[in-house]
Write a protein that holds these residues in place. Structure first.
Motif, mmCIF file in Angstrom:
data_model
loop_
_atom_site.group_PDB
_atom_site.id
_atom_site.type_symbol
_atom_site.label_atom_id
_atom_site.label_comp_id
_atom_site.label_asym_id
_atom_site.label_seq_id
_atom_site.Cartn_x
_atom_site.Cartn_y
_atom_site.Cartn_z
ATOM 1 N N LEU A 4 0.828 -1.203 0.000
ATOM 2 C CA LEU A 4 0.000 0.000 0.000
ATOM 3 C C LEU A 4 0.863 1.254 0.000
ATOM 4 C CD1 LEU A 4 -2.693 -0.767 2.744
ATOM 5 C CD2 LEU A 4 -2.945 -0.966 0.285
ATOM 6 N N SER A 5 0.361 2.280 -0.650
ATOM 7 C CA SER A 5 0.997 3.588 -0.569
ATOM 8 C C SER A 5 0.544 4.247 0.734
ATOM 9 C CB SER A 5 0.571 4.464 -1.754
ATOM 10 O OG SER A 5 -0.809 4.788 -1.638
ATOM 11 N N LYS A 6 1.171 5.336 1.102
ATOM 12 C CA LYS A 6 0.745 6.068 2.304
ATOM 13 C C LYS A 6 -0.683 6.576 2.149
ATOM 14 C CE LYS A 6 5.108 7.427 4.350
ATOM 15 N NZ LYS A 6 5.898 8.505 4.928
ATOM 16 N N ASN A 7 -1.069 6.975 0.936
ATOM 17 C CA ASN A 7 -2.442 7.434 0.703
ATOM 18 C C ASN A 7 -3.448 6.306 0.886
ATOM 19 O OD1 ASN A 7 -1.633 10.053 0.166
ATOM 20 N ND2 ASN A 7 -1.593 9.760 -2.043
ATOM 21 N N GLN A 8 -3.113 5.113 0.424
ATOM 22 C CA GLN A 8 -4.005 3.967 0.599
ATOM 23 C C GLN A 8 -4.100 3.575 2.069
ATOM 24 O OE1 GLN A 8 -1.758 1.623 -2.246
ATOM 25 N NE2 GLN A 8 -3.605 1.388 -3.507
ATOM 26 N N LEU A 9 -2.972 3.606 2.765
ATOM 27 C CA LEU A 9 -2.955 3.298 4.190
ATOM 28 C C LEU A 9 -3.813 4.296 4.966
ATOM 29 C CD1 LEU A 9 -1.841 1.688 6.625
ATOM 30 C CD2 LEU A 9 0.094 3.276 6.626
ATOM 31 N N ALA A 10 -3.761 5.555 4.567
ATOM 32 C CA ALA A 10 -4.490 6.608 5.281
ATOM 33 C C ALA A 10 -5.990 6.321 5.359
ATOM 34 C CB ALA A 10 -4.239 7.958 4.623
ATOM 35 N N LEU A 11 -6.525 5.590 4.411
ATOM 36 C CA LEU A 11 -7.954 5.262 4.429
ATOM 37 C C LEU A 11 -8.295 4.178 5.446
ATOM 38 C CD1 LEU A 11 -8.664 5.258 0.596
ATOM 39 C CD2 LEU A 11 -9.260 7.033 2.257
ATOM 40 N N ARG A 12 -7.314 3.431 5.898
ATOM 41 C CA ARG A 12 -7.538 2.336 6.862
ATOM 42 C C ARG A 12 -7.355 2.873 8.279
ATOM 43 N NH1 ARG A 12 -6.975 1.231 1.476
ATOM 44 N NH2 ARG A 12 -7.803 -0.843 1.051
ATOM 45 N N ASN A 13 -8.134 3.901 8.606
ATOM 46 C CA ASN A 13 -7.966 4.613 9.873
ATOM 47 C C ASN A 13 -9.084 4.362 10.875
ATOM 48 O OD1 ASN A 13 -10.133 6.085 8.902
ATOM 49 N ND2 ASN A 13 -8.887 7.821 8.278
ATOM 50 N N GLY A 14 -9.972 3.420 10.569
ATOM 51 C CA GLY A 14 -11.084 3.138 11.471
ATOM 52 C C GLY A 14 -12.246 4.090 11.321
ATOM 53 N N GLN A 15 -12.092 5.090 10.475
ATOM 54 C CA GLN A 15 -13.141 6.087 10.241
ATOM 55 C C GLN A 15 -13.622 6.016 8.783
ATOM 56 O OE1 GLN A 15 -14.125 8.118 12.963
ATOM 57 N NE2 GLN A 15 -12.758 6.719 14.032
ATOM 58 N N ASP A 16 -12.697 6.221 7.838
ATOM 59 C CA ASP A 16 -13.048 6.183 6.417
ATOM 60 C C ASP A 16 -13.373 4.763 5.962
ATOM 61 O OD1 ASP A 16 -12.647 8.998 5.829
ATOM 62 O OD2 ASP A 16 -10.517 8.592 6.096
ATOM 63 N N LYS A 17 -12.677 3.811 6.503
ATOM 64 C CA LYS A 17 -12.917 2.382 6.267
ATOM 65 C C LYS A 17 -12.819 1.709 7.629
ATOM 66 C CE LYS A 17 -11.301 2.209 1.555
ATOM 67 N NZ LYS A 17 -11.426 1.231 0.516
ATOM 68 N N PRO A 18 -13.431 0.541 7.777
ATOM 69 C CA PRO A 18 -13.431 -0.087 9.103
ATOM 70 C C PRO A 18 -12.075 -0.633 9.561
ATOM 71 C CG PRO A 18 -14.536 -1.502 7.502
ATOM 72 C CD PRO A 18 -14.251 -0.196 6.810
ATOM 73 N N GLU A 19 -11.143 -0.816 8.632
ATOM 74 C CA GLU A 19 -9.848 -1.373 9.011
ATOM 75 C C GLU A 19 -9.059 -0.385 9.868
ATOM 76 O OE1 GLU A 19 -10.751 -1.080 5.738
ATOM 77 O OE2 GLU A 19 -10.751 -3.093 4.885
ATOM 78 N N ILE A 20 -8.334 -0.925 10.836
ATOM 79 C CA ILE A 20 -7.466 -0.134 11.708
ATOM 80 C C ILE A 20 -6.044 -0.649 11.483
ATOM 81 C CG2 ILE A 20 -6.913 0.465 14.096
ATOM 82 C CD1 ILE A 20 -9.906 0.086 14.723
ATOM 83 N N TRP A 21 -5.372 -0.022 10.540
ATOM 84 C CA TRP A 21 -4.036 -0.441 10.138
ATOM 85 C C TRP A 21 -3.046 0.687 10.376
ATOM 86 C CZ3 TRP A 21 -4.965 -2.759 4.572
ATOM 87 C CH2 TRP A 21 -5.811 -3.858 4.666
ATOM 88 N N ILE A 22 -1.822 0.302 10.729
ATOM 89 C CA ILE A 22 -0.726 1.255 10.847
ATOM 90 C C ILE A 22 0.499 0.653 10.161
ATOM 91 C CG2 ILE A 22 -1.589 2.253 12.999
ATOM 92 C CD1 ILE A 22 1.556 0.291 13.230
ATOM 93 N N ALA A 23 1.470 1.494 9.868
ATOM 94 C CA ALA A 23 2.747 1.015 9.346
ATOM 95 C C ALA A 23 3.818 1.289 10.390
ATOM 96 C CB ALA A 23 3.092 1.717 8.041
ATOM 97 N N PHE A 24 4.776 0.369 10.442
ATOM 98 C CA PHE A 24 5.938 0.535 11.323
ATOM 99 C C PHE A 24 7.119 -0.146 10.651
ATOM 100 C CE2 PHE A 24 8.733 -0.978 14.726
ATOM 101 C CZ PHE A 24 9.105 0.244 15.243
ATOM 102 N N CYS A 25 8.182 0.609 10.429
ATOM 103 C CA CYS A 25 9.401 0.095 9.793
ATOM 104 C C CYS A 25 9.101 -0.610 8.468
ATOM 105 C CB CYS A 25 10.161 -0.827 10.740
ATOM 106 S SG CYS A 25 10.932 0.051 12.104
#
Length: 75
Positions: A4-25
């Motif tokens: 995923l790009s940072k823009n795609q990840l940004a949608l997985r924030n628990g608000q815009d989409k139900p997924e709660i994803w973060i990136a680390f390293c």
């Protein structure tokens, strides 16, 4: 594995989409089952972001991610 790009990840924030994803390293983690990340928020941190740099201010080490399997990678 997904990439995923940072823009795609940004949608997985628990608000815009139900997924709660973060990136680390460079790895993406699904934190949807964590009681500490309800509604995509954990203290002053929000899901859908790369939290690599923010770990230095956290009261815990990177070992906190050991209990989660990475589901993908940040492009």
């Amino acid at each position: 594995m997904i990439f995923l790009s940072k823009n795609q990840l940004a949608l997985r924030n628990g608000q815009d989409k139900p997924e709660i994803w973060i990136a680390f390293c460079g790895k993406i983690y699904d934190l949807g089952n964590s009681r500490l990340w309800k509604n995509g928020r954990h203290y002053e941190h929000w899901a859908g972001q790369d939290l690599t740099e923010e770990l230095k201010d956290a009261p815990h080490s990177a070992n906190v991610f050991d209990k989660f399997e990475p589901i993908g990678y940040l492009k």
